[in-house]
Design an enzyme around this catalytic site. Structure first.
Site, PDB file in Angstrom:
ATOM      1  N   ALA A  66       0.845  -1.190   0.000  1.00  0.00           N
ATOM      2  CA  ALA A  66       0.000   0.000   0.000  1.00  0.00           C
ATOM      3  C   ALA A  66       0.882   1.242   0.000  1.00  0.00           C
ATOM      4  O   ALA A  66       2.066   1.183   0.336  1.00  0.00           O
ATOM      5  CB  ALA A  66      -0.913  -0.001   1.218  1.00  0.00           C
ATOM      6  N   GLY A 112      -0.664  -5.068   0.934  1.00  0.00           N
ATOM      7  CA  GLY A 112      -1.894  -4.961   0.164  1.00  0.00           C
ATOM      8  C   GLY A 112      -1.834  -5.668  -1.177  1.00  0.00           C
ATOM      9  O   GLY A 112      -2.858  -6.100  -1.709  1.00  0.00           O
ATOM     10  N   GLU A 115      -2.606  -9.211  -0.384  1.00  0.00           N
ATOM     11  CA  GLU A 115      -4.023  -9.250  -0.030  1.00  0.00           C
ATOM     12  C   GLU A 115      -4.901  -9.190  -1.275  1.00  0.00           C
ATOM     13  O   GLU A 115      -5.930  -9.878  -1.358  1.00  0.00           O
ATOM     14  CB  GLU A 115      -4.346  -8.106   0.933  1.00  0.00           C
ATOM     15  CG  GLU A 115      -3.742  -8.326   2.316  1.00  0.00           C
ATOM     16  CD  GLU A 115      -3.928  -7.141   3.252  1.00  0.00           C
ATOM     17  OE1 GLU A 115      -4.514  -7.315   4.321  1.00  0.00           O
ATOM     18  OE2 GLU A 115      -3.473  -6.026   2.884  1.00  0.00           O
ATOM     19  N   GLU A 135       3.382  -5.990   7.487  1.00  0.00           N
ATOM     20  CA  GLU A 135       2.772  -4.868   8.204  1.00  0.00           C
ATOM     21  C   GLU A 135       3.255  -4.703   9.646  1.00  0.00           C
ATOM     22  O   GLU A 135       3.383  -3.579  10.140  1.00  0.00           O
ATOM     23  CB  GLU A 135       1.240  -5.007   8.181  1.00  0.00           C
ATOM     24  CG  GLU A 135       0.594  -4.651   6.847  1.00  0.00           C
ATOM     25  CD  GLU A 135       0.541  -5.810   5.869  1.00  0.00           C
ATOM     26  OE1 GLU A 135      -0.165  -5.692   4.853  1.00  0.00           O
ATOM     27  OE2 GLU A 135       1.217  -6.838   6.112  1.00  0.00           O
TER      28      GLU A 135
END
Length: 260
Positions: A66, A112, A115, A135
Protein backbone atom coordinates in the site's frame (compact mmCIF):
# COMPACT_ATOMS: atom_id res chain seq x y z
CA UNK A 1 -12.79 2.99 -19.73
CA UNK A 2 -10.08 5.60 -19.13
CA UNK A 3 -7.87 5.25 -16.06
CA UNK A 4 -4.71 6.90 -14.73
CA UNK A 5 -3.26 4.02 -12.70
CA UNK A 6 -4.41 0.88 -14.46
CA UNK A 7 -4.66 -0.49 -17.98
CA UNK A 8 -7.58 -2.62 -19.17
CA UNK A 9 -7.52 -4.80 -22.26
CA UNK A 10 -10.31 -7.03 -23.61
CA UNK A 11 -9.95 -9.75 -26.22
CA UNK A 12 -12.32 -12.62 -27.04
CA UNK A 13 -13.94 -12.86 -23.64
CA UNK A 14 -10.72 -12.33 -21.67
CA UNK A 15 -10.07 -9.06 -19.85
CA UNK A 16 -6.64 -8.20 -18.45
CA UNK A 17 -6.17 -5.51 -15.81
CA UNK A 18 -2.61 -4.24 -15.38
CA UNK A 19 -1.79 -2.07 -12.38
CA UNK A 20 0.41 0.58 -13.97
CA UNK A 21 2.40 2.53 -11.38
CA UNK A 22 5.89 1.17 -12.12
CA UNK A 23 7.74 4.04 -10.41
CA UNK A 24 5.88 3.15 -7.20
CA UNK A 25 6.25 -0.61 -7.81
CA UNK A 26 2.49 -0.57 -8.45
CA UNK A 27 1.69 0.32 -4.84
CA UNK A 28 -1.99 0.67 -4.01
CA UNK A 29 -3.18 4.16 -3.19
CA UNK A 30 -6.79 5.28 -2.76
CA UNK A 31 -7.11 6.32 -6.39
CA UNK A 32 -5.84 2.97 -7.67
CA UNK A 33 -8.14 1.04 -5.36
CA UNK A 34 -11.11 3.04 -6.64
CA UNK A 35 -10.07 2.56 -10.26
CA UNK A 36 -9.71 -1.17 -9.71
CA UNK A 37 -13.19 -1.29 -8.20
CA UNK A 38 -14.63 0.57 -11.17
CA UNK A 39 -12.85 -1.69 -13.67
CA UNK A 40 -13.89 -4.90 -11.95
CA UNK A 41 -17.48 -3.69 -11.66
CA UNK A 42 -17.68 -2.72 -15.33
CA UNK A 43 -16.09 -5.97 -16.51
CA UNK A 44 -18.29 -8.10 -14.26
CA UNK A 45 -21.36 -6.42 -15.77
CA UNK A 46 -20.14 -6.99 -19.33
CA UNK A 47 -21.70 -10.19 -20.68
CA UNK A 48 -18.87 -10.48 -23.20
CA UNK A 49 -16.25 -10.83 -20.45
CA UNK A 50 -15.91 -14.41 -19.24
CA UNK A 51 -12.74 -14.14 -17.14
CA UNK A 52 -10.38 -11.51 -15.75
CA UNK A 53 -6.60 -11.65 -15.23
CA UNK A 54 -4.94 -9.06 -12.99
CA UNK A 55 -1.20 -8.40 -13.02
CA UNK A 56 1.33 -5.62 -12.47
CA UNK A 57 3.33 -3.61 -14.97
CA UNK A 58 7.02 -4.27 -15.38
CA UNK A 59 9.05 -7.22 -14.14
CA UNK A 60 9.67 -6.23 -10.52
CA UNK A 61 6.29 -6.12 -8.84
CA UNK A 62 2.71 -7.29 -8.93
CA UNK A 63 1.93 -4.82 -6.14
CA UNK A 64 4.67 -3.99 -3.65
CA UNK A 65 2.21 -2.88 -0.97
CA UNK A 66 0.00 0.00 0.00
CA UNK A 67 1.04 3.64 -0.39
CA UNK A 68 2.13 4.26 3.20
CA UNK A 69 2.44 8.02 2.70
CA UNK A 70 -1.36 8.22 2.45
CA UNK A 71 -2.08 6.90 5.93
CA UNK A 72 1.06 7.37 8.05
CA UNK A 73 -0.65 10.08 10.14
CA UNK A 74 -4.15 8.58 10.37
CA UNK A 75 -6.09 8.43 13.63
CA UNK A 76 -7.63 5.25 15.04
CA UNK A 77 -10.96 6.11 13.44
CA UNK A 78 -9.38 6.95 10.08
CA UNK A 79 -7.37 3.72 10.10
CA UNK A 80 -10.46 1.64 10.76
CA UNK A 81 -12.40 3.38 8.02
CA UNK A 82 -9.49 2.88 5.58
CA UNK A 83 -9.61 -0.89 6.12
CA UNK A 84 -13.42 -1.05 6.12
CA UNK A 85 -13.79 0.89 2.89
CA UNK A 86 -10.92 -0.88 1.14
CA UNK A 87 -12.25 -4.32 1.99
CA UNK A 88 -15.72 -3.35 0.81
CA UNK A 89 -14.93 -1.74 -2.52
CA UNK A 90 -12.06 -3.95 -3.67
CA UNK A 91 -10.92 -7.01 -1.74
CA UNK A 92 -14.27 -8.49 -0.68
CA UNK A 93 -15.74 -7.21 -3.94
CA UNK A 94 -13.25 -9.17 -6.05
CA UNK A 95 -13.61 -12.33 -3.98
CA UNK A 96 -17.35 -12.33 -4.55
CA UNK A 97 -17.41 -11.47 -8.26
CA UNK A 98 -19.34 -13.95 -10.37
CA UNK A 99 -16.68 -13.53 -13.08
CA UNK A 100 -13.58 -15.58 -12.20
CA UNK A 101 -10.40 -13.63 -11.49
CA UNK A 102 -6.86 -15.00 -11.83
CA UNK A 103 -3.95 -13.14 -10.22
CA UNK A 104 -0.76 -13.34 -12.30
CA UNK A 105 1.83 -12.45 -9.68
CA UNK A 106 4.86 -11.08 -11.51
CA UNK A 107 7.33 -10.11 -8.78
CA UNK A 108 6.80 -8.62 -5.33
CA UNK A 109 3.34 -9.13 -3.82
CA UNK A 110 3.64 -7.58 -0.40
CA UNK A 111 1.10 -6.24 2.08
CA UNK A 112 -1.89 -4.96 0.16
CA UNK A 113 -0.49 -6.58 -2.97
CA UNK A 114 -0.61 -10.06 -1.49
CA UNK A 115 -4.02 -9.25 -0.03
CA UNK A 116 -5.25 -8.33 -3.51
CA UNK A 117 -3.81 -11.53 -4.98
CA UNK A 118 -5.44 -13.59 -2.23
CA UNK A 119 -8.83 -12.00 -2.91
CA UNK A 120 -8.68 -13.36 -6.47
CA UNK A 121 -10.13 -16.80 -7.11
CA UNK A 122 -6.70 -18.33 -7.61
CA UNK A 123 -3.11 -17.33 -8.28
CA UNK A 124 -0.20 -18.15 -10.60
CA UNK A 125 3.26 -16.70 -10.06
CA UNK A 126 6.53 -16.05 -11.85
CA UNK A 127 9.58 -17.75 -10.39
CA UNK A 128 11.01 -14.41 -9.24
CA UNK A 129 7.93 -13.57 -7.17
CA UNK A 130 8.26 -12.82 -3.46
CA UNK A 131 5.24 -12.72 -1.18
CA UNK A 132 4.64 -11.56 2.35
CA UNK A 133 2.68 -9.46 4.82
CA UNK A 134 5.26 -7.12 6.39
CA UNK A 135 2.77 -4.87 8.20
CA UNK A 136 3.90 -5.67 11.78
CA UNK A 137 7.32 -4.23 10.91
CA UNK A 138 5.47 -0.90 10.57
CA UNK A 139 3.54 -1.27 13.82
CA UNK A 140 0.26 -2.26 12.18
CA UNK A 141 -1.40 -5.45 10.95
CA UNK A 142 -2.82 -6.42 7.54
CA UNK A 143 -6.09 -4.56 7.11
CA UNK A 144 -7.41 -5.69 3.75
CA UNK A 145 -8.35 -9.23 4.76
CA UNK A 146 -4.80 -10.58 4.93
CA UNK A 147 -5.05 -12.25 8.33
CA UNK A 148 -8.21 -14.07 7.27
CA UNK A 149 -7.44 -15.15 3.71
CA UNK A 150 -3.86 -16.19 4.42
CA UNK A 151 -5.06 -18.45 7.23
CA UNK A 152 -7.68 -19.95 4.92
CA UNK A 153 -5.14 -20.63 2.18
CA UNK A 154 -2.06 -21.84 4.08
CA UNK A 155 -3.36 -22.76 7.54
CA UNK A 156 -3.19 -21.02 10.90
CA UNK A 157 0.37 -21.97 11.82
CA UNK A 158 2.03 -20.82 8.59
CA UNK A 159 -0.12 -17.68 8.54
CA UNK A 160 0.91 -16.82 12.10
CA UNK A 161 4.58 -17.29 11.22
CA UNK A 162 4.40 -15.20 8.04
CA UNK A 163 2.50 -12.38 9.73
CA UNK A 164 4.59 -12.30 12.92
CA UNK A 165 7.99 -12.52 11.20
CA UNK A 166 6.98 -10.00 8.49
CA UNK A 167 9.04 -12.21 6.19
CA UNK A 168 8.86 -12.95 2.49
CA UNK A 169 8.56 -16.35 0.86
CA UNK A 170 9.57 -17.45 -2.61
CA UNK A 171 7.18 -18.47 -5.34
CA UNK A 172 8.29 -22.08 -4.85
CA UNK A 173 7.46 -21.98 -1.15
CA UNK A 174 4.17 -20.21 -1.91
CA UNK A 175 3.24 -23.07 -4.21
CA UNK A 176 4.21 -25.66 -1.60
CA UNK A 177 2.06 -23.83 0.98
CA UNK A 178 -0.94 -23.75 -1.37
CA UNK A 179 -0.82 -19.98 -1.75
CA UNK A 180 -0.31 -20.15 -5.53
CA UNK A 181 -1.41 -22.89 -7.94
CA UNK A 182 1.39 -22.73 -10.51
CA UNK A 183 4.90 -21.24 -10.85
CA UNK A 184 6.53 -20.48 -14.18
CA UNK A 185 9.03 -18.10 -15.76
CA UNK A 186 8.36 -14.39 -16.07
CA UNK A 187 8.02 -14.78 -19.85
CA UNK A 188 5.49 -17.60 -19.57
CA UNK A 189 3.40 -16.13 -16.73
CA UNK A 190 0.72 -14.39 -18.79
CA UNK A 191 0.61 -17.17 -21.42
CA UNK A 192 0.01 -19.66 -18.59
CA UNK A 193 -2.73 -17.50 -17.07
CA UNK A 194 -4.31 -17.13 -20.51
CA UNK A 195 -4.13 -20.89 -21.10
CA UNK A 196 -5.95 -21.51 -17.82
CA UNK A 197 -8.44 -18.78 -18.73
CA UNK A 198 -9.16 -20.46 -22.07
CA UNK A 199 -9.96 -23.72 -20.29
CA UNK A 200 -12.33 -21.91 -17.94
CA UNK A 201 -14.05 -20.09 -20.80
CA UNK A 202 -15.07 -23.40 -22.40
CA UNK A 203 -17.41 -23.99 -19.49
CA UNK A 204 -20.69 -22.43 -18.39
CA UNK A 205 -20.14 -18.93 -17.00
CA UNK A 206 -23.44 -19.22 -15.14
CA UNK A 207 -22.36 -22.45 -13.44
CA UNK A 208 -18.94 -20.98 -12.63
CA UNK A 209 -20.57 -17.99 -10.93
CA UNK A 210 -22.71 -20.38 -8.89
CA UNK A 211 -19.65 -22.44 -7.95
CA UNK A 212 -17.79 -19.32 -6.78
CA UNK A 213 -20.73 -18.44 -4.54
CA UNK A 214 -20.91 -21.97 -3.10
CA UNK A 215 -17.17 -22.26 -2.43
CA UNK A 216 -17.03 -18.81 -0.79
CA UNK A 217 -19.96 -19.77 1.45
CA UNK A 218 -17.70 -22.30 3.20
CA UNK A 219 -15.60 -19.41 4.49
CA UNK A 220 -18.46 -17.10 5.50
CA UNK A 221 -19.43 -16.98 9.17
CA UNK A 222 -22.99 -17.99 9.88
CA UNK A 223 -23.56 -19.46 6.41
CA UNK A 224 -24.05 -23.17 5.77
CA UNK A 225 -22.04 -23.83 2.64
CA UNK A 226 -23.78 -27.14 1.99
CA UNK A 227 -27.14 -25.38 1.88
CA UNK A 228 -25.78 -22.76 -0.51
CA UNK A 229 -24.45 -25.54 -2.73
CA UNK A 230 -27.85 -27.25 -2.75
CA UNK A 231 -29.58 -23.99 -3.66
CA UNK A 232 -27.13 -23.08 -6.39
CA UNK A 233 -27.19 -26.64 -7.77
CA UNK A 234 -30.96 -26.43 -8.04
CA UNK A 235 -30.84 -22.98 -9.62
CA UNK A 236 -28.62 -24.34 -12.40
CA UNK A 237 -31.47 -26.54 -13.59
CA UNK A 238 -33.39 -23.44 -14.62
CA UNK A 239 -30.65 -22.03 -16.84
CA UNK A 240 -30.16 -22.15 -20.59
CA UNK A 241 -26.57 -23.23 -19.96
CA UNK A 242 -27.81 -26.38 -18.19
CA UNK A 243 -30.10 -27.20 -21.10
CA UNK A 244 -27.29 -26.68 -23.59
CA UNK A 245 -24.70 -28.57 -21.53
CA UNK A 246 -26.82 -31.65 -20.97
CA UNK A 247 -28.15 -31.65 -24.53
CA UNK A 248 -24.63 -31.39 -25.97
CA UNK A 249 -23.48 -34.24 -23.73
CA UNK A 250 -26.31 -36.50 -24.87
CA UNK A 251 -25.72 -35.53 -28.49
CA UNK A 252 -21.98 -36.17 -28.10
CA UNK A 253 -20.91 -32.69 -29.19
CA UNK A 254 -19.18 -29.73 -27.61
CA UNK A 255 -21.55 -27.31 -25.86
CA UNK A 256 -22.06 -23.74 -26.98
CA UNK A 257 -23.07 -22.06 -23.74
CA UNK A 258 -25.25 -18.95 -24.10
CA UNK A 259 -24.25 -17.68 -20.64
CA UNK A 260 -27.79 -17.47 -19.34
Amino acid sequence: MNFENILVNQNNGLATITINRPKKLNALNKATIQELHNAFEDLNNDANVKIIIITGSGEKAFVAGADISEFAHFSVEEGGELARKGQGILFDFVENLSTPVIAAVNGFALGGGLELAMSCHFRVASDNAKMGLPEVSLGVIPGYGGTQRLSQLVGKGRAMELVMTAGMISATDAQAYGLVNHVTSQEELLPLAEKLASKIMRNSSVAIGAAIKAVNANFTDGVNGYNVEIEEFGNCFGTEDFKEGTTAFLEKRKPNFPGA
